[in-house]
Design a protein around this motif. Sequence first.
Motif, PDB file in Angstrom:
ATOM      1  N   PRO A   1      83.797 -28.141 -24.139  1.00 57.71           N
ATOM      2  CA  PRO A   1      83.878 -28.717 -25.526  1.00 57.71           C
ATOM      3  C   PRO A   1      83.859 -27.203 -26.337  1.00 57.71           C
ATOM      4  N   LEU A   2      85.120 -27.957 -26.952  1.00 60.79           N
ATOM      5  CA  LEU A   2      85.535 -26.871 -28.328  1.00 60.79           C
ATOM      6  C   LEU A   2      84.602 -27.838 -29.951  1.00 60.79           C
ATOM      7  N   ASP A   3      83.625 -26.921 -30.383  1.00 56.55           N
ATOM      8  CA  ASP A   3      83.456 -27.689 -31.866  1.00 56.55           C
ATOM      9  C   ASP A   3      84.363 -26.638 -32.699  1.00 56.55           C
ATOM     10  N   LEU A   4      85.119 -27.920 -33.873  1.00 51.83           N
ATOM     11  CA  LEU A   4      86.137 -26.143 -34.740  1.00 51.83           C
ATOM     12  C   LEU A   4      84.820 -26.367 -35.550  1.00 51.83           C
ATOM     13  N   SER A   5      84.034 -26.973 -36.066  1.00 53.23           N
ATOM     14  CA  SER A   5      83.470 -26.775 -36.951  1.00 53.23           C
ATOM     15  C   SER A   5      82.540 -25.695 -36.979  1.00 53.23           C
ATOM     16  N   HIS A   6      82.061 -25.155 -35.769  1.00 56.57           N
ATOM     17  CA  HIS A   6      81.378 -24.670 -35.679  1.00 56.57           C
ATOM     18  C   HIS A   6      82.196 -22.599 -35.205  1.00 56.57           C
ATOM     19  N   ASN A   7      83.180 -22.975 -34.751  1.00 56.76           N
ATOM     20  CA  ASN A   7      83.616 -21.680 -34.734  1.00 56.76           C
ATOM     21  C   ASN A   7      84.349 -21.283 -35.961  1.00 56.76           C
ATOM     22  N   ARG A   8      83.840 -19.430 -35.854  1.00 60.87           N
ATOM     23  CA  ARG A   8      84.145 -18.784 -37.245  1.00 60.87           C
ATOM     24  C   ARG A   8      85.354 -17.676 -37.197  1.00 60.87           C
ATOM     25  N   GLY A   9      85.230 -17.759 -36.084  1.00 63.43           N
ATOM     26  CA  GLY A   9      86.504 -16.163 -35.572  1.00 63.43           C
ATOM     27  C   GLY A   9      86.891 -17.045 -34.620  1.00 63.43           C
ATOM     28  N   PRO A  10      87.520 -15.953 -34.131  1.00 64.67           N
ATOM     29  CA  PRO A  10      88.716 -15.971 -32.563  1.00 64.67           C
ATOM     30  C   PRO A  10      87.429 -15.782 -31.543  1.00 64.67           C
ATOM     31  N   ILE A  11      88.205 -16.485 -30.521  1.00 68.47           N
ATOM     32  CA  ILE A  11      87.339 -16.933 -29.345  1.00 68.47           C
ATOM     33  C   ILE A  11      88.215 -15.551 -28.455  1.00 68.47           C
ATOM     34  N   ASP A  12      86.980 -15.154 -27.362  1.00 66.06           N
ATOM     35  CA  ASP A  12      87.843 -15.042 -26.620  1.00 66.06           C
ATOM     36  C   ASP A  12      88.447 -15.206 -25.180  1.00 66.06           C
ATOM     37  N   GLU A  13      89.885 -15.031 -25.292  1.00 67.11           N
ATOM     38  CA  GLU A  13      90.669 -15.700 -24.491  1.00 67.11           C
ATOM     39  C   GLU A  13      90.494 -15.808 -23.176  1.00 67.11           C
ATOM     40  N   MET A  14      89.768 -14.990 -22.685  1.00 63.47           N
ATOM     41  CA  MET A  14      89.591 -14.571 -21.151  1.00 63.47           C
ATOM     42  C   MET A  14      88.384 -15.505 -20.825  1.00 63.47           C
ATOM     43  N   ASP A  15      87.759 -15.544 -21.613  1.00 66.78           N
ATOM     44  CA  ASP A  15      86.596 -16.732 -21.135  1.00 66.78           C
ATOM     45  C   ASP A  15      86.853 -17.615 -20.507  1.00 66.78           C
ATOM     46  N   PRO A  16      85.586 -17.666 -19.607  1.00 66.90           N
ATOM     47  CA  PRO A  16      86.495 -18.943 -18.673  1.00 66.90           C
ATOM     48  C   PRO A  16      85.374 -20.598 -19.195  1.00 66.90           C
ATOM     49  N   THR A  17      84.996 -20.536 -20.237  1.00 63.73           N
ATOM     50  CA  THR A  17      84.379 -21.699 -21.209  1.00 63.73           C
ATOM     51  C   THR A  17      85.626 -22.296 -21.712  1.00 63.73           C
ATOM     52  N   PHE A  18      86.400 -21.567 -22.381  1.00 62.73           N
ATOM     53  CA  PHE A  18      87.425 -22.220 -23.158  1.00 62.73           C
ATOM     54  C   PHE A  18      89.014 -22.461 -22.159  1.00 62.73           C
ATOM     55  N   ARG A  19      88.759 -21.612 -20.819  1.00 65.89           N
ATOM     56  CA  ARG A  19      90.118 -22.138 -20.011  1.00 65.89           C
ATOM     57  C   ARG A  19      90.509 -24.031 -20.343  1.00 65.89           C
ATOM     58  N   ASP A  20      90.070 -25.004 -20.204  1.00 67.72           N
ATOM     59  CA  ASP A  20      90.043 -26.080 -20.209  1.00 67.72           C
ATOM     60  C   ASP A  20      90.984 -26.162 -21.550  1.00 67.72           C
ATOM     61  N   VAL A  21      90.346 -25.683 -22.992  1.00 66.46           N
ATOM     62  CA  VAL A  21      91.011 -26.057 -24.040  1.00 66.46           C
ATOM     63  C   VAL A  21      92.171 -25.522 -24.285  1.00 66.46           C
ATOM     64  N   LEU A  22      92.597 -24.537 -24.346  1.00 67.79           N
ATOM     65  CA  LEU A  22      93.654 -23.368 -23.337  1.00 67.79           C
ATOM     66  C   LEU A  22      94.815 -24.517 -22.456  1.00 67.79           C
ATOM     67  N   GLU A  23      93.885 -24.039 -21.519  1.00 68.03           N
ATOM     68  CA  GLU A  23      95.443 -25.436 -20.894  1.00 68.03           C
ATOM     69  C   GLU A  23      96.177 -26.442 -21.467  1.00 68.03           C
ATOM     70  N   ASP A  24      95.650 -26.987 -22.334  1.00 64.37           N
ATOM     71  CA  ASP A  24      95.742 -28.139 -22.537  1.00 64.37           C
ATOM     72  C   ASP A  24      96.723 -28.432 -23.971  1.00 64.37           C
ATOM     73  N   LEU A  25      96.650 -26.920 -24.825  1.00 61.90           N
ATOM     74  CA  LEU A  25      96.678 -26.661 -26.517  1.00 61.90           C
ATOM     75  C   LEU A  25      98.065 -26.177 -25.692  1.00 61.90           C
ATOM     76  N   GLN A  26      99.003 -25.994 -26.660  1.00 66.81           N
ATOM     77  CA  GLN A  26     100.367 -25.788 -26.427  1.00 66.81           C
ATOM     78  C   GLN A  26     100.533 -23.740 -26.808  1.00 66.81           C
ATOM     79  N   GLY A  27     101.430 -23.519 -26.052  1.00 69.52           N
ATOM     80  CA  GLY A  27     102.026 -22.395 -26.773  1.00 69.52           C
ATOM     81  C   GLY A  27     102.279 -21.658 -27.965  1.00 69.52           C
TER      82      GLY A  27
END
Length: 558
Positions: free
Chosen positions: A2-28
Motif C-alpha cells: 500500500p502507498l500512503d500519500l501523506s507519508h511520501n515526501r519525495g521521488p519513489i524508486d520506480e524499480m522497487d517491487p513494493t511499488f509495482r502494484d501501485v504503478l501497474e494500476d496507475l496510468q502512464g
Amino acid sequence: MPLDLSHNRGPIDEMDPTFRDVLEDLQGNILTGHGRYHAVHFFLHFHTSRKESIKRWIASFASRYITSAWAQVEQSIAYRENDIDAGVFGHFALSAEGYRVFGIPEEQIPRGADPRNRGNSASNLMQCEPSESKEPATEGRNNQEGDQNPNVGAYSDVFRDGMASRQGFLLDPPQKQWEEGYTDKAIHAMFFLAADDPAEMIAVERIVVAELNGVAEIIVGERGMNLKKRFSPSDPEDGVAVEHFGYVDGRSQPLFLRRQAERETHNGAGSFWDPRAPLSLVLVPDPNGSPNRSFGSFLVYRKLEQNVQAFRLAERQVAKELGLPLELVGAMAVGRFKDGTPLVLQPGDGTRPIPNDFNYSGDPGGVTCPFHAHIRKTNPRLESVRSDGTFARSVEEELGHRIARRAIPYGGSLSESNSPDDLPTGGVGLLFFCYQADIWEQFEFMQRFWSNNPRFLQPDFDTAENAKNGTKPLPEEQRAGSKNYPDQTGLDAVIGQKIDGDKDPLIREEAQPPRHWPRAWGKAPTRPVETNFAQFVTLKGGGYFFSPCLSFLKSLGH
C-alpha cells in the motif's frame, strides 16, 4: 505494498517491487511524460442510450492500449539501454459529466485533494487578496448582466463544474468564442494515442475510431507533433523540444521518480533548486479503486493558439525602445534564452551548459530576470515565500502549487523566418495539459494568482500589510532613484490573460501588460516601455478531466 500519500515526501524508486502494484494500476504520462513524437487527442460525447456499450469499449481500450506507469518505466529502460521502440502509448480521462452519465454517485466522483484545507476553513478567502474593498468583482463578459461573485479567492472543487464555468475567474475567452466542437456538446471523456511512428499510431487510431461508431461521438480531434531543434553540439542529434515561439519547452518539471531525479541533478538535489516532488502533488486516491493501491490525477487540457508574428513584432518594438538585442528582449519575456539558458545566470545564450539548478535570490530587484518573465511568474522558486506573506507562508505551500506539465505543439513545423510577414498569426500553438492533485490549488492558482495577477512579485507588495493597504505605484517623478518603489509587475509576458475593459476579479482593476523592463542585463528600468507585450496566446478550447486508475476502467466492462 500500500502507498500512503501523506507519508511520501519525495521521488519513489520506480524499480522497487513494493511499488509495482501501485504503478501497474496507475496510468502512464502522469509521473513522467510519454516522450513520443506524434500524438492524437480525441474528445468524446457519449450516447446516453448506449451507456453499457461505451463502458465495454472503455474497458477494452484500457486493456489493449492504455500504458500503465509500470509499463512506461519498463519501456523507458528498454529504449534507453537498447533503443527499443515501445510503440503506441494510450491514456484515458473522464470529465465530471462523464462520470454522471454512467450514474456514478457524487461521493464516488473524484475530489480535489485540498492540501491547504481551504474548503473546511471558517474563512476560505485567500490571504493574497490585495484589498478589503467591499465592491464585488464581476466574473467576466460572458456573465449575465449583474451576475457577481465576491468570493473570487474562495476555494472550490472546480473539477465538478468544468473549465468553461471558470471563465470569469481565469479570464479565458467566453466559451462561445472557442473553436467548433468545444462549444456544441458536453465533453464526457478524452483519450489520446501517441507514437514515434505516425503510421503505427494511425493504424491503431483507425481501429479505435471504427469501434466508436454508433457508441460515442468524436466531437473534437487534435493532432500534435513534437518540434525539435539543435542549438549546440551537446544537444541530441534530433535536437531538443521547442514550441512555436522558438524556445526550449518543458525544461523544468517536478520529478517523482528517483532515477529521473538522479539523472537530472546527479545527486538528487541541486544547490539552489530541488526539483524533487512528492507523489501527493499529482496523485489522489481513486474512490472507485482499491484503497492505498489505486490512484489517479486531475488533468487540465487547453488548446493554446500562438500568434508568433505579434510576439516577434513586440520583441522588435521593445528592443527598439530599450536599444537591446532581440535575443535579450525575448529572454526577458520568457526568462530563458531560446536554447534554455536561464536569463538570471548570464546575459548571453548558448555559451555554457544549461543548468536548472538556480533561483532568484541573487536578483531581488528583477534586473537580470524581470519579475514578469514567464518562468519566474509560473515557478518563482521560493521567491514568494514570506512568513507574513500574501502568496505563500511556507516552502511547502509554494511548492504545492506546481503542476506536472505535459504539452505537444500543433499546427505544423517551426517557423523561423526573419520576416514578420512570413510568421503565423494563428493556426499553430500548444496542446497543453497538466496533471495535479487539485486543479484550484495548482493550475488555477498559478494562472489566476500568479500569471494573471500584475501584483504577483510586485516590489513592496510581498507582505500582508502592504496588500491590505492596496499599495499603488508612485508617480513617475518619484520613481527615479527609489530602491523600494511599489510598482506593478504586470501580466505574465507569455500566458497572462485579461479581458479588455473588464476588471480582473482578484485585483478589481484591469490588469496591464509588463512595463518595467531592465534597460540592460543587470540594470534597473528608467522609464516604462510603451509596447503592450502581452496576450500572444489565446485559449481555443479545453476542459477539466480525471485520469482514473486502470482497475476502475477495466471494471466498466463487467
